[in-house]
Design an enzyme around this catalytic site. Structure first.
Site, PDB file in Angstrom:
ATOM      1  N   SER A  10       8.302  48.553  35.056  1.00 31.83           N
ATOM      2  CA  SER A  10       9.424  48.718  35.997  1.00 31.83           C
ATOM      3  C   SER A  10      10.360  50.041  35.384  1.00 31.83           C
ATOM      4  CB  SER A  10      10.640  47.539  35.581  1.00 31.83           C
ATOM      5  OG  SER A  10       9.689  46.232  36.139  1.00 31.83           O
ATOM      6  N   PHE A  11      10.435  50.244  34.054  1.00 31.14           N
ATOM      7  CA  PHE A  11      11.051  51.424  33.714  1.00 31.14           C
ATOM      8  C   PHE A  11      10.584  52.812  33.798  1.00 31.14           C
ATOM      9  CE2 PHE A  11      13.598  54.061  30.533  1.00 31.14           C
ATOM     10  CZ  PHE A  11      14.864  54.029  30.971  1.00 31.14           C
ATOM     11  N   ARG A  31      -2.269  50.849  32.588  1.00 32.72           N
ATOM     12  CA  ARG A  31      -3.803  50.341  32.331  1.00 32.72           C
ATOM     13  C   ARG A  31      -4.410  49.687  33.340  1.00 32.72           C
ATOM     14  NH1 ARG A  31      -1.054  49.067  27.445  1.00 32.72           N
ATOM     15  NH2 ARG A  31      -1.881  50.098  25.564  1.00 32.72           N
ATOM     16  N   LYS A 108      12.076  50.248  22.681  1.00 28.28           N
ATOM     17  CA  LYS A 108      13.182  49.658  21.901  1.00 28.28           C
ATOM     18  C   LYS A 108      12.674  48.373  21.245  1.00 28.28           C
ATOM     19  CE  LYS A 108      16.665  50.920  25.631  1.00 28.28           C
ATOM     20  NZ  LYS A 108      17.660  50.379  26.416  1.00 28.28           N
ATOM     21  N   SER A 138      20.809  51.521  31.120  1.00 36.58           N
ATOM     22  CA  SER A 138      19.824  51.733  32.345  1.00 36.58           C
ATOM     23  C   SER A 138      18.854  50.624  32.872  1.00 36.58           C
ATOM     24  CB  SER A 138      19.167  52.856  31.876  1.00 36.58           C
ATOM     25  OG  SER A 138      18.333  52.792  30.772  1.00 36.58           O
ATOM     26  N   ALA A 140      16.236  49.373  35.207  1.00 44.71           N
ATOM     27  CA  ALA A 140      15.298  49.999  36.235  1.00 44.71           C
ATOM     28  C   ALA A 140      15.565  49.851  37.664  1.00 44.71           C
ATOM     29  CB  ALA A 140      13.817  49.455  35.819  1.00 44.71           C
ATOM     30  N   LYS A 191      20.927  45.039  20.082  1.00 41.16           N
ATOM     31  CA  LYS A 191      21.492  44.784  21.509  1.00 41.16           C
ATOM     32  C   LYS A 191      20.766  43.531  22.344  1.00 41.16           C
ATOM     33  CE  LYS A 191      19.256  46.686  24.759  1.00 41.16           C
ATOM     34  NZ  LYS A 191      18.801  46.798  26.026  1.00 41.16           N
TER      35      LYS A 191
END
EC number: 1.1.1.94
Length: 327
Positions: A10-11, A31, A108, A138, A140, A191
């Protein structure tokens, strides 16, 4: 200008859409060969973000050799942290193709085996590439919808970092430079765990006041680990997009997978079932174990994070975990 993105989730897909909309040619590597074929044929990532059109200047491939070349302005890595070492090793084996190309890492978390942050993994393996972290609040889907976000590019080379920002920052990706590469990653890792705690509190209908309490205490845990790991603190990092901004976003909306995961726990769903169904998607579940190991190594106490660890892995009761989170 050409940029390659490793990771067609997604990102990675959202970043590709945002960059391509501003005239940048993007190579998108993943992949899943079938999904890659769908992207090139139908201009949609049917596995992730299936409702968003991918412009023609995005080329998808499952052949990593096609995306590693000296023609890249930079290479962006959006793979999960636990897969980052494998990808960096693949890049290192083809170093002749991309030596000195800046690597912008969006991963992350903390590696389970080494207790290293993403930049530390990359710097260990990719010794001839400038390493940067790209991080901040942010989602996605919002990026794919061309909605603006403020994110941080962190790295040691200020001149190169600011040059990259000039090339890739736009009205969707509003990027600012920080040199504090470790501080940015500490906020990004913690977070997600704090968001699980906020979701639990919300799922138990304990009110907005209690959620605000968890966010505040969570910010203090970020600061505690930050000082222990970095031996100093940069206030601009702590109250900037990568720490405070990302913490607020991740903890206050069900669009956050970590917050939504905690919400289901708070509503009484079986924890093991939730983990089995969400392990690859909810970053906090894979981060909490190495985080607690790192906290012990640095001799710091993180009450919220240890409460989530004990709930997910030590079978303490939900009520006991909530009591510890709020105490």
């Amino acid at each position: 200008m050409k940029i390659s993105i490793l990771g067609a989730g997604s990102f990675g897909t959202a970043i590709a859409i945002a960059l391509s909309a501003h005239g940048i040619s993007v190579n998108l590597w993943g992949r899943d060969h079938r999904n890659i074929t769908h992207i090139n044929t139908y201009r949609k990532n049917l596995k992730y973000l299936p409702t968003y059109h991918l412009p023609d200047n995005i080329y998808a491939t499952s052949n990593i050799d096609e995306v590693l070349s000296d023609n890249n302005t930079c290479i962006i890595l959006t793979v999960p942290t636990q897969q980052l070492r494998t990808i960096c090793t693949q890049i290192q084996h083809k170093q002749h193709m991309c030596k000195n190309t800046p690597m912008l890492i969006c991963s992350k978390g903390i590696e389970i085996t080494s207790l290293k942050f993403p930049s530390e993994i990359a710097e260990e393996i990719l010794q001839y590439n400038p390493i940067f972290i790209l991080s901040g609040p942010s989602f996605a889907k919002e990026i794919a919808e061309h909605l603006p976000c403020s994110i941080v590019l962190a790295g040691d080379n200020k001149e190169l970092g600011e040059s990259l920002i000039e090339k890739i920052s736009n009205d969707v990706l509003k990027i600012i430079y920080h040199q504090d590469i470790i501080g940015v990653q500490i906020g990004a890792a913690l977070k997600n765990i704090i968001a699980i705690a906020c979701g639990i509190i919300a799922g138990k209908n304990l009110g907005n006041n209690a959620v605000a309490t968890v966010i505040t205490k969570g910010m203090n845990e970020i600061k505690t680990l930050y000082i222990a790991k970095n031996h100093s603190i940069d206030l601009h990092t702590l109250i900037g997009p990568s720490c405070l901004g990302d913490l607020i976003l991740t903890c206050t909306t069900e669009h956050s997978r970590n917050m939504a995961f905690g919400l289901e726990i708070g509503k009484g769903r079986n924890i093991n079932t939730l983990i089995d169904h969400n392990l690859k998607l909810v970053e906090g579940t894979s981060t909490v174990k190495p985080l607690i190991s790192l906290a012990k190594k640095l001799n710091v106490e993180l009450p919220i994070c240890i409460s989530i660890y004990n709930l997910l892995h030590e079978n303490i009761s939900l009520d006991k975990a909530i009591s510890n989170i709020l105490s």
